[in-house]
Write a protein that holds these residues in place. Structure first.
Motif, PDB file in Angstrom:
ATOM      1  N   VAL A 141      46.665  35.866  38.787  1.00 49.13           N
ATOM      2  CA  VAL A 141      46.787  34.710  37.893  1.00 49.13           C
ATOM      3  C   VAL A 141      47.607  33.604  38.548  1.00 49.13           C
ATOM      4  CG1 VAL A 141      47.782  33.898  35.714  1.00 49.13           C
ATOM      5  CG2 VAL A 141      46.477  36.030  35.767  1.00 49.13           C
ATOM      6  N   TYR A 142      48.708  33.970  39.203  1.00 53.87           N
ATOM      7  CA  TYR A 142      49.551  32.973  39.870  1.00 53.87           C
ATOM      8  C   TYR A 142      48.769  32.210  40.939  1.00 53.87           C
ATOM      9  CZ  TYR A 142      53.580  35.247  37.660  1.00 53.87           C
ATOM     10  OH  TYR A 142      54.472  35.758  36.748  1.00 53.87           O
ATOM     11  N   LYS A 143      47.871  32.917  41.607  1.00 54.50           N
ATOM     12  CA  LYS A 143      47.052  32.267  42.634  1.00 54.50           C
ATOM     13  C   LYS A 143      46.166  31.186  42.012  1.00 54.50           C
ATOM     14  CE  LYS A 143      43.650  34.615  44.355  1.00 54.50           C
ATOM     15  NZ  LYS A 143      42.887  35.638  45.127  1.00 54.50           N
ATOM     16  N   LEU A 144      45.564  31.503  40.872  1.00 53.26           N
ATOM     17  CA  LEU A 144      44.731  30.516  40.179  1.00 53.26           C
ATOM     18  C   LEU A 144      45.577  29.361  39.655  1.00 53.26           C
ATOM     19  CD1 LEU A 144      42.299  32.787  38.100  1.00 53.26           C
ATOM     20  CD2 LEU A 144      42.012  31.903  40.417  1.00 53.26           C
ATOM     21  N   GLN A 145      46.749  29.691  39.122  1.00 59.03           N
ATOM     22  CA  GLN A 145      47.629  28.645  38.602  1.00 59.03           C
ATOM     23  C   GLN A 145      48.084  27.702  39.712  1.00 59.03           C
ATOM     24  OE1 GLN A 145      50.496  31.260  36.637  1.00 59.03           O
ATOM     25  NE2 GLN A 145      49.840  30.480  34.638  1.00 59.03           N
ATOM     26  N   GLY A 146      48.312  28.255  40.896  1.00 60.57           N
ATOM     27  CA  GLY A 146      48.709  27.421  42.028  1.00 60.57           C
ATOM     28  C   GLY A 146      47.638  26.399  42.382  1.00 60.57           C
ATOM     29  N   LEU A 167      46.230  19.953  37.134  1.00 62.16           N
ATOM     30  CA  LEU A 167      45.518  20.365  35.926  1.00 62.16           C
ATOM     31  C   LEU A 167      46.352  21.378  35.155  1.00 62.16           C
ATOM     32  CD1 LEU A 167      41.938  20.824  37.461  1.00 62.16           C
ATOM     33  CD2 LEU A 167      42.737  18.909  36.063  1.00 62.16           C
ATOM     34  N   GLU A 168      46.041  21.544  33.885  1.00 57.74           N
ATOM     35  CA  GLU A 168      46.796  22.458  33.027  1.00 57.74           C
ATOM     36  C   GLU A 168      46.672  23.893  33.537  1.00 57.74           C
ATOM     37  OE1 GLU A 168      49.382  23.596  30.966  1.00 57.74           O
ATOM     38  OE2 GLU A 168      48.782  21.680  30.043  1.00 57.74           O
ATOM     39  N   SER A 169      47.824  24.578  33.656  1.00 58.31           N
ATOM     40  CA  SER A 169      47.816  25.955  34.152  1.00 58.31           C
ATOM     41  C   SER A 169      48.587  26.912  33.250  1.00 58.31           C
ATOM     42  CB  SER A 169      48.408  26.007  35.565  1.00 58.31           C
ATOM     43  OG  SER A 169      49.766  25.568  35.556  1.00 58.31           O
ATOM     44  N   ILE A 170      49.214  26.391  32.190  1.00 57.65           N
ATOM     45  CA  ILE A 170      49.960  27.239  31.255  1.00 57.65           C
ATOM     46  C   ILE A 170      48.976  27.845  30.255  1.00 57.65           C
ATOM     47  CG2 ILE A 170      51.780  27.302  29.516  1.00 57.65           C
ATOM     48  CD1 ILE A 170      53.042  24.889  30.903  1.00 57.65           C
ATOM     49  N   TRP A 182      38.546  28.740  36.089  1.00 57.23           N
ATOM     50  CA  TRP A 182      39.857  29.322  36.424  1.00 57.23           C
ATOM     51  C   TRP A 182      40.780  29.281  35.213  1.00 57.23           C
ATOM     52  CZ3 TRP A 182      40.308  26.033  41.509  1.00 57.23           C
ATOM     53  CH2 TRP A 182      39.477  26.605  42.485  1.00 57.23           C
ATOM     54  N   GLN A 183      40.758  28.165  34.508  1.00 62.72           N
ATOM     55  CA  GLN A 183      41.597  28.034  33.316  1.00 62.72           C
ATOM     56  C   GLN A 183      41.216  29.067  32.256  1.00 62.72           C
ATOM     57  OE1 GLN A 183      40.901  23.864  32.400  1.00 62.72           O
ATOM     58  NE2 GLN A 183      42.937  23.305  33.139  1.00 62.72           N
ATOM     59  N   GLN A 184      39.925  29.279  32.059  1.00 62.53           N
ATOM     60  CA  GLN A 184      39.475  30.242  31.057  1.00 62.53           C
ATOM     61  C   GLN A 184      39.845  31.667  31.450  1.00 62.53           C
ATOM     62  OE1 GLN A 184      38.183  29.418  27.947  1.00 62.53           O
ATOM     63  NE2 GLN A 184      38.919  27.456  28.753  1.00 62.53           N
ATOM     64  N   TRP A 185      39.807  31.965  32.732  1.00 60.32           N
ATOM     65  CA  TRP A 185      40.228  33.295  33.199  1.00 60.32           C
ATOM     66  C   TRP A 185      41.717  33.515  32.914  1.00 60.32           C
ATOM     67  CZ3 TRP A 185      37.410  33.352  38.623  1.00 60.32           C
ATOM     68  CH2 TRP A 185      36.054  33.641  38.417  1.00 60.32           C
ATOM     69  N   ILE A 186      42.515  32.497  33.185  1.00 62.55           N
ATOM     70  CA  ILE A 186      43.955  32.590  32.919  1.00 62.55           C
ATOM     71  C   ILE A 186      44.203  32.787  31.424  1.00 62.55           C
ATOM     72  CG2 ILE A 186      46.120  31.280  32.939  1.00 62.55           C
ATOM     73  CD1 ILE A 186      45.104  29.931  35.523  1.00 62.55           C
ATOM     74  N   ARG A 187      43.484  32.035  30.594  1.00 61.65           N
ATOM     75  CA  ARG A 187      43.635  32.153  29.143  1.00 61.65           C
ATOM     76  C   ARG A 187      43.235  33.544  28.657  1.00 61.65           C
ATOM     77  NH1 ARG A 187      40.792  32.263  24.811  1.00 61.65           N
ATOM     78  NH2 ARG A 187      38.872  32.206  26.035  1.00 61.65           N
TER      79      ARG A 187
END
Length: 302
Positions: free
Chosen positions: A141-146, A153-156, A175-180
């Motif tokens: 997840v941190y990799k995608l957020q980076g 772009l929003e990463s929280i 990527w955002q949807q995966w993080i969510r």
């Protein structure tokens, strides 16, 4: 959804090609007979099937069509009659244009695949403890957020809004949807790694219910479901009163479903017989290009 859309687009286009649409007229039309091997090769190229995410049908169909184009290009130097030459050049140009128009979608899928396969590989390590899996997932997840932060772009996770899955979503939006998703399911995502008695999924039970309903309808027809339950409903009601352990599920299947299914299985399957084509044309020679070359040779001699 991107791969599914790519597969659908490629299949729809190929099926609308003249030589494919009119392949059944090969016996009565010399031109369609000449190109019949190519139409068969194209049908094989788009008959791709998935394999539990190890094979992506859209990507494979695209690669198959690239292979077909590369093989057709070998015939460009052959002198053909004007009519055949026009048909050949039109076909080749259409396929090249199809690949060019869908190249960006294919590249998007190829960009997303490594991350998708990576998270599947992490979650598949069922011998590890929940804390270890959670740690690896967080790194993913941190990799995608980076990446999202570098693009401003929003990463929280809490601030990312749900979006309807669509092939139109950009890589960043996916990527955002995966993080969510990871954040939404994190509370119970790792429980099964520490509890041996807990199944990782309920796929087996869902498949049982699906197959039971499918076989029941397949034997007696969708329009006669009410009558079927009147005659055989007692057998299926047994499913309501058991705990779904492997032992009980097996006994119910043997006692209820299997005899009913096997009684008319062959007759039912015969109604829906379809041609299963070999789609791995890059690995296995179908002989269609050899036949096409022979057809051209016969045309020159005549």
């Amino acid at each position: 959804s991107k791969d599914s859309h790519l597969k659908k687009t490629l299949r729809k286009f190929v099926k609308q090609l003249s030589i494919v649409q009119n392949s059944k007229r090969a016996d009565s039309n010399g031109l369609y007979k000449l190109f019949h091997p190519i139409s068969e090769e194209l049908k094989c190229a788009i008959s791709t099937r998935g394999d539990r995410f190890d094979v992506f049908p859209g990507i494979e169909a695209y690669a198959n069509l690239e292979f077909v184009v590369s093989r057709l290009e070998q015939f460009e130097e052959i002198k053909l009659t004007p009519k055949v030459s026009r048909s050949f050049n039109t076909l080749l140009a259409s396929l090249r244009n199809l690949l060019r128009e869908n190249r960006y979608l294919r590249e998007e899928i190829m960009t997303l695949m490594p991350d998708f396969l990576s998270i599947r590989k992490i979650l598949a390590k069922r011998e590890k403890k929940a804390s270890q899996i959670e740690k690896e997932v967080k790194k993913w997840v941190y990799k995608l957020q980076g990446r999202l932060k570098r693009r401003k772009l929003e990463s929280i996770p809490q601030n990312i809004k749900w979006q309807q899955p669509s092939f139109k979503l950009s890589c960043e939006e996916i990527w955002q949807q995966w993080i969510r998703l990871v954040n939404s399911y994190s509370e119970g995502l790792y429980e099964a790694y520490d509890v041996k008695e807990l199944d990782f999924t309920n796929n087996a039970k869902e498949q049982l219910f699906h197959r039971s309903k499918h076989h029941f309808k397949a034997l007696l027809g969708r329009e006669n479901v009410a009558r079927a339950f009147l005659n055989h409903g007692g057998l299926h009601v047994q499913l309501l009163d058991i705990d779904f352990t492997k032992k009980n599920v097996t006994s119910v299947l043997l006692a209820c479903e299997t005899p009913l299914i096997e009684a008319q299985r062959k007759e039912f399957n015969a109604q829906y017989a379809t041609v299963r084509r070999t789609w791995r044309i890059r690995e296995k020679d179908t002989g269609n290009f050899t036949q096409f070359k022979d057809n051209l040779t016969q045309l020159e001699c005549s």
